[in-house]
Scaffold this active site. Structure first.
Site, PDB file in Angstrom:
ATOM      1  N   LYS A  81       0.847  -1.199   0.000  1.00 18.66           N
ATOM      2  CA  LYS A  81       0.000   0.000   0.000  1.00 18.66           C
ATOM      3  C   LYS A  81       0.882   1.249   0.000  1.00 18.66           C
ATOM      4  O   LYS A  81       1.933   1.283   0.639  1.00 18.66           O
ATOM      5  CB  LYS A  81      -0.887  -0.013   1.248  1.00 18.66           C
ATOM      6  CG  LYS A  81      -1.930   1.103   1.303  1.00 18.66           C
ATOM      7  CD  LYS A  81      -2.793   0.968   2.564  1.00 18.66           C
ATOM      8  CE  LYS A  81      -3.887   2.026   2.624  1.00 18.66           C
ATOM      9  NZ  LYS A  81      -4.726   1.903   3.834  1.00 18.66           N
ATOM     10  N   SER A 156      -9.744   1.821   3.314  1.00 19.46           N
ATOM     11  CA  SER A 156      -8.966   2.566   2.367  1.00 19.46           C
ATOM     12  C   SER A 156      -7.965   1.733   1.560  1.00 19.46           C
ATOM     13  O   SER A 156      -7.444   2.226   0.560  1.00 19.46           O
ATOM     14  CB  SER A 156      -8.194   3.653   3.117  1.00 19.46           C
ATOM     15  OG  SER A 156      -7.217   3.080   3.967  1.00 19.46           O
ATOM     16  N   SER A 180      -9.764  -0.191   7.620  1.00 23.27           N
ATOM     17  CA  SER A 180      -9.236  -0.140   6.252  1.00 23.27           C
ATOM     18  C   SER A 180      -8.572  -1.413   5.762  1.00 23.27           C
ATOM     19  O   SER A 180      -8.167  -1.502   4.602  1.00 23.27           O
ATOM     20  CB  SER A 180      -8.229   1.009   6.125  1.00 23.27           C
ATOM     21  OG  SER A 180      -8.900   2.241   6.114  1.00 23.27           O
TER      22      SER A 180
END
Lengths: 493, 94
Positions: A81, A156, A180
């Protein structure tokens, strides 16, 4: 070589050790898969093709020399990420304000993967600064859900879940501040775990809300998830909040429990998580999973977590407060975007931040600044931290007296349409209503894919544990996985 | 609690965020919607409850004071919008 993108970590490891294929073959197959799918799904922001191939050559050499003594993830590709710093590779947190930023060092979880000669395929898309539940807040465009590209993948960590669900990578790392990791895992049918707060170092992880942020992995099976946890967990003197606790050998622990019943495990079922607002298919799927757990030998126990209904309010004070402080560093002076329109120093700050941050980030900075401002601290921030204590005490009472794990829905709904909740911040925030409480308490939590709803969209079951009981969650997850038939590889080639 | 447009502009100044006239009404509406929601917290009785400082109750963390190399200057310079003679350049303030 497209079949290589469907393999489990164990299958990849066996292939690498027997010489059936090389780390370079694995890397090329995944890069090819990314190349073929990224335009449509937008899961990667940066693809490290050359660096990945170079790492693969080094991994192949190590496997040739060390054989089965090489680390378990040597030569295994992974996606990261864009919240985690990667030395020499652009890292933006999906924000215009960090466009072009080249970190001078690796985040600790990334460094640990590199020590093992895992292959870093690239950086994945996300909501800007991890603020969002749909991945629509990225400055570089939304990510699409492989099960239905007109829908969001959750957020997210949207890019990281899609990478795993699509076979672009067998493993990926995400971050979880209020859900997330668990919510996008549920919406895309992959396994995702947020470890206990302090289990994984946050050094080099772009800060959103420091008392909540935690790094965790995504995978297509419980065993694969355990391999990733084995690599990234552990104390780090560079993070004063990382905990000096013994880390179990997660993969080995799972071997011990394979094929065994869940006898002796008490599963708490919190009544506050079974609300009218849940979609009927989510409600039914959760009940079905509870029945499965019972069939597997676990004992179901009704519990109550009475302060659950206030968790969202607590979160939307504490997280913006911490964010407003953490994000004050983006001022256009030392790195990142600088407004070309500023004539004074004051304008340099305010124009850089106005032009560099997206709408959701600005709103949270505003709320955080307000609740911490003179005269309002006690009413908002202090009050929120008091109620946070009550939420933590609810969980303590449950785990001390009634149960070993808690099972509940991950999110009230399955994946929603892109744009559906974009107009109301509050409606979007409700997507995290069941994941936020455990984040506030620093507990480990995961999403286990269980079934599909009437539209063919994945539903996950949330498992929560007492601090540092990730092994128990993995044990229950493995039993559920083997008892069901959810196909996590459906979109992998 | 409802913030007036003046108060929203004040918070924007505190946060060093330029807020345009056209962005103000939407920002104000959204902030007020969220503040009204979190207002529910005031109904929870928390008299005498100790606020959370750390989720696991940790008080402090120490490590050995070991001298380490700093990040090389060229890596800092590479990311700086305007860097000359080992300094970050900003608009003149005096």
């Amino acid at each position: 070589m497209s079949e290589l993108t469907r393999l489990s970590v164990d299958e990849m490891r066996t292939g690498l050790l027997t010489g059936a294929f090389t780390a370079l073959d694995l890397t090329d197959a995944h890069l090819k898969r990314i190349d073929a799918t990224n335009e449509q799904f937008n899961s990667f922001l940066t693809i490290c093709a050359d660096k990945a191939r170079e790492q693969a050559r080094v991994a192949d050499e190590r496997i040739r020399k060390e054989g089965s003594q090489s680390p378990a993830l040597c030569g295994i590709p992974i996606a990261i990420k864009d919240m985690l710093l990667t030395d020499g590779v652009e890292t933006t947190a999906a924000s215009k304000i960090l466009k072009g930023f080249i970190p001078p060092y690796d985040a600790t979880p990334v460094a640990k993967l590199k020590e093992r000669d895992s292959i870093i395929l690239g950086k994945t898309n996300q909501d800007e600064f991890a603020m969002g539940s749909s991945n629509e807040n990225s400055a570089f465009g939304p990510v699409r859900n492989p099960w239905d590209p007109s829908r969001v993948p959750g957020g997210s960590s949207g890019g990281s879940v899609v990478a795993v669900a699509l076979g672009q990578a067998p493993l990926s790392l995400g971050t979880d501040t209020g859900g997330s990791i668990r919510q996008p895992a549920s919406l895309t049918g992959v396994f995702g775990m947020k470890p206990t707060y302090g289990r994984v170092s946050r050094y080099g992880v772009i800060a959103f809300a420091s008392s909540l942020d935690q790094v965790g992995p995504f995978a297509r099976s419980t065993v694969d998830l355990a391999y990733a946890l084995d690599a990234i967990c552990g104390y780090d003197s560079n993070d004063s909040t990382s905990m000096k606790r013994e880390v179990p050998a997660f993969r080995e622990e799972l071997r011990k429990w394979e094929g065994k019943s869940l006898e002796g495990i008490r599963v708490g079922v919190p009544k506050e998580y079974f609300i009218d607002g849940n979609e009927p298919d989510v409600q039914a799927a959760t009940q079905e999973s509870l029945k499965t757990l019972e069939k597997l030998g676990a004992k179901l126990v009704d519990i109550s977590l009475p302060h659950t209904e206030h968790a969202l309010e607590v979160y939307y004070i504490i997280a913006p407060a911490e964010a407003s402080s953490n994000l004050s560093r983006y001022d256009g002076v030392r790195y990142g975007y600088r407004s070309p329109n500023a004539k004074t120093l004051s304008e340099l700050y305010s124009k850089t931040r106005a032009e560099g941050f997206g709408r959701e980030v600005k709103r949270r900075i505003m709320i955080g600044t307000y609740v911490l401002s003179a005269g309002y601290y006690d009413a908002y921030y202090r009050k929120a931290q008091e109620v946070r204590t009550l939420i933590i005490d609810d969980f303590k009472a449950a785990f001390n007296n009634h149960c070993d794990v808690i099972a509940a829905p991950v999110s009230p709904t399955t994946a929603f349409k892109i744009g559906e909740k974009a107009q109301s911040p509050l409606a979007m925030y409700l997507a995290d209503v069941f994941t936020i409480p455990a984040s506030l308490a620093g507990l480990p939590g995961m999403s286990v894919p269980t079934t599909l709803d009437r539209n063919g969209l994945p539903i996950g079951l949330q498992l929560l544990g007492a601090p540092f009981t990730e092994s128990t969650l993995l044990r229950v997850s493995q039993a559920l996985e083997h008892a069901g038939n959810f196909d996590t590889r459906r979109n992998c080639s | 609690m409802t913030l007036t447009d003046k108060e929203v502009l004040h918070v924007a100044r505190l946060a060093q965020l330029e807020l345009s006239e056209e962005d103000l009404p939407r920002m104000q509406g959204e902030i007020n919607e969220i503040l009204n929601h979190v207002e529910r917290l005031q109904k929870v009785s928390s008299l005498g409850v100790v606020p959370t400082l750390h989720v696991h109750g940790e008080i402090n963390a120490f490590r050995d004071d070991i001298i380490r190399d700093s990040i090389p200057l060229e890596k800092i310079e590479m990311n700086a919008p305007d860097f000359r003679a080992c300094c970050f350049r900003v608009p003149r303030i005096i």
